[in-house]
Design an enzyme around this catalytic site. Structure first.
Site, PDB file in Angstrom:
ATOM      1  N   HIS A  59       2.023  11.948  -2.511  1.00  0.00           N
ATOM      2  CA  HIS A  59       2.088  10.708  -3.270  1.00  0.00           C
ATOM      3  C   HIS A  59       3.363   9.943  -2.928  1.00  0.00           C
ATOM      4  O   HIS A  59       4.254  10.443  -2.237  1.00  0.00           O
ATOM      5  CB  HIS A  59       1.995  11.007  -4.761  1.00  0.00           C
ATOM      6  CG  HIS A  59       0.652  11.549  -5.158  1.00  0.00           C
ATOM      7  ND1 HIS A  59       0.346  11.886  -6.458  1.00  0.00           N
ATOM      8  CD2 HIS A  59      -0.467  11.807  -4.426  1.00  0.00           C
ATOM      9  CE1 HIS A  59      -0.914  12.318  -6.514  1.00  0.00           C
ATOM     10  NE2 HIS A  59      -1.420  12.293  -5.302  1.00  0.00           N
ATOM     11  N   GLU A  61       6.042   8.983  -4.548  1.00  0.00           N
ATOM     12  CA  GLU A  61       7.342   9.487  -4.969  1.00  0.00           C
ATOM     13  C   GLU A  61       7.850  10.565  -4.008  1.00  0.00           C
ATOM     14  O   GLU A  61       9.015  10.554  -3.594  1.00  0.00           O
ATOM     15  CB  GLU A  61       7.238  10.060  -6.390  1.00  0.00           C
ATOM     16  CG  GLU A  61       6.843   9.028  -7.441  1.00  0.00           C
ATOM     17  CD  GLU A  61       5.337   8.934  -7.649  1.00  0.00           C
ATOM     18  OE1 GLU A  61       4.919   8.555  -8.748  1.00  0.00           O
ATOM     19  OE2 GLU A  61       4.574   9.228  -6.689  1.00  0.00           O
ATOM     20  N   CYS A  96       3.942  14.812  -9.380  1.00  0.00           N
ATOM     21  CA  CYS A  96       5.057  14.022  -8.856  1.00  0.00           C
ATOM     22  C   CYS A  96       6.288  14.163  -9.748  1.00  0.00           C
ATOM     23  O   CYS A  96       7.429  14.072  -9.266  1.00  0.00           O
ATOM     24  CB  CYS A  96       4.659  12.549  -8.754  1.00  0.00           C
ATOM     25  SG  CYS A  96       3.350  12.241  -7.554  1.00  0.00           S
ATOM     26  N   SER A 179     -24.961 -22.397   8.973  1.00  0.00           N
ATOM     27  CA  SER A 179     -23.631 -22.105   8.424  1.00  0.00           C
ATOM     28  C   SER A 179     -22.645 -21.608   9.473  1.00  0.00           C
ATOM     29  O   SER A 179     -21.537 -21.204   9.129  1.00  0.00           O
ATOM     30  CB  SER A 179     -23.754 -21.053   7.315  1.00  0.00           C
ATOM     31  OG  SER A 179     -24.283 -19.841   7.840  1.00  0.00           O
ATOM     32  N   LEU A 215     -23.275  -6.951  10.504  1.00  0.00           N
ATOM     33  CA  LEU A 215     -22.412  -6.396   9.451  1.00  0.00           C
ATOM     34  C   LEU A 215     -21.661  -5.160   9.925  1.00  0.00           C
ATOM     35  O   LEU A 215     -21.390  -4.232   9.152  1.00  0.00           O
ATOM     36  CB  LEU A 215     -23.225  -6.070   8.191  1.00  0.00           C
ATOM     37  CG  LEU A 215     -23.954  -7.254   7.547  1.00  0.00           C
ATOM     38  CD1 LEU A 215     -24.700  -6.804   6.298  1.00  0.00           C
ATOM     39  CD2 LEU A 215     -22.997  -8.387   7.222  1.00  0.00           C
ATOM     40  N   ARG A 218     -15.828  -4.801  13.554  1.00  0.00           N
ATOM     41  CA  ARG A 218     -15.354  -5.024  14.917  1.00  0.00           C
ATOM     42  C   ARG A 218     -13.868  -5.396  14.910  1.00  0.00           C
ATOM     43  O   ARG A 218     -13.357  -5.919  13.934  1.00  0.00           O
ATOM     44  CB  ARG A 218     -16.157  -6.146  15.580  1.00  0.00           C
ATOM     45  CG  ARG A 218     -17.663  -5.883  15.611  1.00  0.00           C
ATOM     46  CD  ARG A 218     -18.437  -7.014  16.261  1.00  0.00           C
ATOM     47  NE  ARG A 218     -18.417  -8.245  15.482  1.00  0.00           N
ATOM     48  CZ  ARG A 218     -19.229  -8.503  14.475  1.00  0.00           C
ATOM     49  NH1 ARG A 218     -20.119  -7.611  14.082  1.00  0.00           N
ATOM     50  NH2 ARG A 218     -19.166  -9.657  13.843  1.00  0.00           N
TER      51      ARG A 218
END
Length: 405
Positions: A59, A61, A96, A179, A215, A218
């Protein structure tokens, strides 16, 4: 507390934490800065900076404390600025709080309490060890950082990001559905980067039939695959380079589009087709599974549209596919419905809106078109701006849902 200095340190911690977007989910993005404070309390020396880098890894910390040790810097008596309250439980990593106590840190400043009931209580544990702990809201940037994590904890849905490009007059396409391209190359590169950091990309069958999208991810490596956290997407072939692609297709129209790019690129990323109950056992479904796609059923929306329930689709992706973050790239109707939400509440959490330098100026040009009428502005969903960036002649604005909305 010097608020200006505190904000600067928490902003710095957040700036480092965000580098791991796509690598740590469903864990939160967290950053930590260790500072030896000046005698006057008006500043100090930055000793080390750390952040949570990958799911299952150390983590923030511990990363900061380890970095200080690598640099030969003593952290005893220092202050730690951290974007989220240090955890006090053992998961894939030890608490932590134990590392902070053992390091000799004497003060911890946090931007946000840990909302996870399994990990909360860190502040109390630190205080019991004689460490001063303070919470502050001076850094909106540090607070925003944890919102996807909080959202996933409090709902059955993944963090849902909706993206689209629009003209200056708010049109997503011409009346003939043209579009390409409203936005420029830099904006499209930002979309590729965004794809590289999500578990799944969702679209509707209407968009597939009109635009024939791939979709795929890349130009940027797919972080979620590298982190090993992509759920069902990770069960694809070794060559898989992108997130799970999902099509909402109540009638399995995709089965009759055998040359669709979604089907011809199955060697790059998996495809899941969500359909209406009963359709998953038909010959159309078999045609898709024979091609290498997956098919599953989710309930209909129940609003008379004969479309699928977007909420049920997201719950499926979260529960059955391990999706933490989902990107919606769809047409005006699906996008509009997602932005409006449903009777149970919000469906989208974050918006990436790219405005291109074009004006169509015709009433038949396409705009967002949710299914639910909104007669009063008080009924409209509200959003807040969290980032604005100019990309050549385009402008990208990132919104998050207004708190309490």
């Amino acid at each position: 507390m010097n608020e200006r200095w505190t904000k600067a340190m928490l902003d710095l911690a957040a700036a480092h934490a965000v580098r791991a977007t796509g690598c740590v989910e469903p864990n939160p993005l967290v950053g930590a800065v260790i500072v030896r404070e000046g005698a006057s309390g008006s500043g100090g020396e930055v000793i080390a900076i750390g952040h949570h880098r990958v799911f299952g890894g150390v983590h923030a910390e511990v990363d900061a404390i380890s970095r200080a040790a690598q640099l030969g810097r003593d952290v005893r008596g220092c202050t730690m600025y951290v974007t989220l309250e240090p955890c006090s439980h053992t998961g894939k990593q030890p608490p932590c709080t134990d590392a902070v106590i053992a390091a000799g840190i004497t003060r911890v400043v946090c931007a946000r309490r840990d909302p996870n009931p399994l990990a909360s209580g860190g502040a109390e544990k630190l205080r019991a060890a004689g460490i001063a702990v303070e919470f502050t809201e001076v850094s909106p940037r540090a607070i925003e950082l944890s919102e996807p994590f909080v959202g996933r904890l409090t709902s059955k849905l993944p963090w849902v990001i909706a993206k689209w490009a629009a003209t200056i007059d708010g049109r997503l396409a011409t009346s003939t559905s043209d579009s390409k391209w409203i936005s420029g190359p830099r904006s499209r590169a930002k979309v590729q980067k965004l794809r590289s950091r999500v578990d799944a990309i969702v679209t509707g069958i209407g968009t597939v039939l009109v635009d024939d999208p791939e979709l795929t991810c890349r130009d940027y490596p797919w972080r979620r695959g590298a982190a090993g956290r992509a759920g069902a997407a990770n069960s694809g072939t070794a060559e898989q380079t992108g997130p799970l692609r999902v099509v909402l297709d109540a009638g399995l129209k995709l089965a009759n589009q055998r040359h669709a790019r979604l089907l011809t690129t199955l060697d790059q990323a998996p495809l899941l087709v969500l359909t209406a109950p009963g359709q998953e056992t038909t010959s159309l479904a078999k045609r898709l599974t024979d091609a290498g796609a997956s098919v599953a059923a989710v309930p209909l929306a129940g609003d008379g549209s004969r479309g699928l329930s977007f909420r049920a689709a997201m719950e499926h992706l979260r529960a059955q596919r391990g999706a933490s973050t989902v990107l919606v790239e769809a047409g005006p109707t699906l996008l509009g419905s997602v932005l409006q939400g449903d009777e149970q509440g919000a469906l989208a959490d974050e918006l990436h809106v790219f405005t291109g330098p074009l004006v169509i100026g015709h009433e038949d040009a396409m705009t967002l078109a949710g299914r639910r009428p909104v007669d009063r502005l008080g009924e409209a969903s509200r959003w807040r701006v969290v980032d604005v960036r100019q990309l050549d002649d385009d402008v990208r604005v990132v919104y998050r849902r207004a708190r309490g909305n």
